[in-house]
Every structure is written in structure tokens, then in C-alpha cells.
Enzyme design. Structure first.
Site, mmCIF file in Angstrom:
data_model
loop_
_atom_site.group_PDB
_atom_site.id
_atom_site.type_symbol
_atom_site.label_atom_id
_atom_site.label_comp_id
_atom_site.label_asym_id
_atom_site.label_seq_id
_atom_site.Cartn_x
_atom_site.Cartn_y
_atom_site.Cartn_z
ATOM 1 N N ALA A 195 0.581 -1.271 -0.035
ATOM 2 C CA ALA A 195 0.100 0.009 0.091
ATOM 3 C C ALA A 195 0.789 1.353 -0.002
ATOM 4 C CB ALA A 195 -0.892 -0.005 1.226
ATOM 5 N N THR A 235 0.382 5.243 -1.505
ATOM 6 C CA THR A 235 0.047 6.432 -0.832
ATOM 7 C C THR A 235 0.357 7.701 -1.343
ATOM 8 O OG1 THR A 235 1.832 6.035 0.636
ATOM 9 C CG2 THR A 235 -0.313 5.198 1.417
ATOM 10 N N HIS A 271 -3.558 -9.166 -5.542
ATOM 11 C CA HIS A 271 -5.089 -8.828 -4.955
ATOM 12 C C HIS A 271 -5.941 -8.381 -5.961
ATOM 13 C CE1 HIS A 271 -3.198 -8.401 -0.463
ATOM 14 N NE2 HIS A 271 -3.083 -9.693 -0.927
ATOM 15 N N CYS A 291 -22.678 -14.929 -15.866
ATOM 16 C CA CYS A 291 -22.307 -15.485 -17.029
ATOM 17 C C CYS A 291 -20.826 -14.980 -17.789
ATOM 18 C CB CYS A 291 -23.025 -14.587 -18.386
ATOM 19 S SG CYS A 291 -22.605 -12.577 -18.273
ATOM 20 N N CYS A 315 -25.175 -7.081 -14.478
ATOM 21 C CA CYS A 315 -24.932 -7.247 -15.886
ATOM 22 C C CYS A 315 -26.462 -7.365 -16.764
ATOM 23 C CB CYS A 315 -24.346 -8.978 -16.279
ATOM 24 S SG CYS A 315 -24.000 -9.593 -17.520
ATOM 25 N N CYS A 335 -27.529 -9.629 -18.290
ATOM 26 C CA CYS A 335 -28.007 -11.110 -17.874
ATOM 27 C C CYS A 335 -28.702 -10.989 -16.704
ATOM 28 C CB CYS A 335 -27.198 -12.085 -18.091
ATOM 29 S SG CYS A 335 -26.198 -12.561 -16.698
ATOM 30 N N ILE A 354 8.738 5.666 -0.191
ATOM 31 C CA ILE A 354 9.267 5.127 -1.449
ATOM 32 C C ILE A 354 9.415 5.662 -2.705
ATOM 33 C CG2 ILE A 354 7.314 3.882 -2.134
ATOM 34 C CD1 ILE A 354 9.245 1.181 -2.634
HETATM 35 ZN ZN ZN Z 1 -23.969 -11.695 -16.856
#
Ligand code: ZN
Length: 238
Positions: free
Chosen positions: A24, A28, A121, A132, A150, A152, A231
Site C-alpha cells: 500500500a 499512498t 489482490h 455469465c 450485468c 443477464c 518510497i
Molecule cells: Zn452476465
């Protein structure tokens, strides 16, 4: 230039097989807060701690609240890469760096030009229908209200690894592969307490381990050099 940064620069200058492992703290300096850090804002607006709201159980049982939190706190689409992202991309172009392994989900390494990015991650930029499998970009999440659906009718879920969910085994295997054959491993912006950071370090077999972390985390790893500073500021000098 401070002595530890000079030492770090000697190591990176003489390496042509660097692997970077970041957390992380890398984001930042691009204005993306570490959601694990104490932040009063969470408590003002949301009734649960971030770790709860980003768990698989919460996603299943409080789906609409999950997406409210996710849209409000996990998407930082205006964020720009900082000096750390840019340096890593430059090293890859020069052939010095072989892979970036990241715990971040913001896509900033790719935005800076990095190509070999292993996202432990996942990424907020990828989303799929849970029914789907249809792919959706992040705009679909941003521009939806409530639970994103979606065409669908299925729920669109971000390709982000939630608490209680397991990491992608292929990504982990590739991360281990790159760490094993690295001549230099740089760990940056991670406290190393979050799984699997500490576990991955043990696969490194070289003698050029560097840790760059504000706050001094990772000082017990036996690194060749440990830098206690943000960093981006450090990598801008390399
Ligand atoms: Zn779908």
C-alpha cells in the site's frame, strides 16, 4: 544523498534481474490511502471497519452496502503514478527489472508503463458478471447505483481478492518463480504483516534484499539495505 540510499543505488545499478514486491505504501504517495491505516472518515460514514466491509461474508450478506463502500473508498481513478511507479517502469524498459509483484489493486504500475505486473489482490479495473462471466471495465461500476448488474441480471463483481477469499494460485506461482530467480529483491511500502508478503520473501535466494518502508517495517529481514523513508522519494533518487 544519504548513505543508505547511496548503498541502495549501488545495488540497483549493478543488478539486471530486479524483482519488486510492493504494498500500500507505494500508492499512498499517489494520494491513495491505505485502508488499513486508522482513518476517522471510515467511522464517520460507515458503520463497520474496512476489513469487515471488504470481506467475502459482507459482500454476500450486505451486497448493497459493500458497493456503497467500494465506490466511495476503493476507487481512485484520478490517481496518477508517482516516482516509484515511474522508476520501476523505466527499469523494466531498460531490461533491469523482470517483474513487479503488487498487493495494490489500483492499476498504477500499468498506468506508469509497467508490463509485467503480478497483482496478488486483483484489480479494480477488471470486473466480471458472476453469472455469465461477461467482462466489464471500472466505468460500469462507477456509473451504477446500488448493486451493479450485468445485462443477464447477474451481479458484476470486481476482480479484487476480498478478505476470506484465496489468492489466485497462478499469480502466486508466477510471483514465486520471479522471486526465486531474482538477483535483487526490493520490498517497498508494505508492513509485511499482511499475508502473503512475509511468505514470499523466503523464496528469495540472492544476497541483495532491499527494504524501503516508511516507519521501519521489515528491519528484521536481514536485508542488505533498509531505508526508512517514503518510497517515491527514495526511488526518485535512484
Ligand atoms: Zn452476465
Amino acid at each position: 544523498m544519504d548513505d543508505t540510499i547511496r548503498r541502495l543505488k549501488e545495488l540497483t545499478d549493478s543488478s539486471d534481474n530486479i524483482v519488486f514486491f510492493g504494498g500500500a505504501g507505494v500508492s499512498t504517495e499517489s494520494g491513495i490511502p491505505d485502508f488499513r491505516s486508522v482513518d476517522g472518515l471510515y467511522h464517520q460514514k460507515f458503520r463497520y471497519p474496512p476489513e469487515t466491509m471488504l470481506s467475502h461474508t459482507f459482500y454476500e450478506t450486505h451486497t448493497e452496502e459493500f458497493y456503497d463502500f467500494y465506490r466511495a473508498k476503493m476507487l481512485a481513478l484520478d490517481a496518477q503514478p508517482n516516482a516509484a511507479h515511474r522508476k520501476l517502469a523505466e527499469w523494466e524498459r531498460q531490461g533491469k527489472l523482470k517483474a513487479v509483484i503488487t498487493q495494490n489493486i489500483d492499476g498504477l504500475h500499468q498506468k506508469a508503463g509497467s508490463r509485467k505486473v503480478l497483482e496478488l489482490h486483483g484489480s479494480v479495473l477488471r470486473n466480471h458478471c458472476t453469472r455469465c462471466g461477461q467482462f466489464y471495465g471500472v466505468e460500469r461500476i462507477v456509473n451504477s447505483r446500488g448493486v451493479p448488474r450485468c445485462s443477464c441480471g447477474g451481479i458484476i463483481k470486481p476482480d479484487v481478492v476480498l478478505y476470506e477469499e484465496s489468492l489466485d494460485e497462478d499469480v502466486m506461482a508466477e510471483a514465486i518463480h520471479y522471486i526465486r530467480q531474482a538477483d535483487m529483491l526490493i520490498i517497498g511500502g508494505t508492513s509485511l504483516v499482511v499475508y502473503p508478503a512475509a511468505g514470499l520473501v523466503q523464496y528469495y535466494r540472492g544476497h541483495k534484499l532491499a527494504v524501503i518502508n516508511k516507519g521501519g517495517a521489515g528491519s528484521g529481514l536481514g536485508a542488505a539495505v533498509t531505508v526508512d523513508a517514503p518510497i517515491g522519494q527514495v526511488m526518485a533518487q535512484l
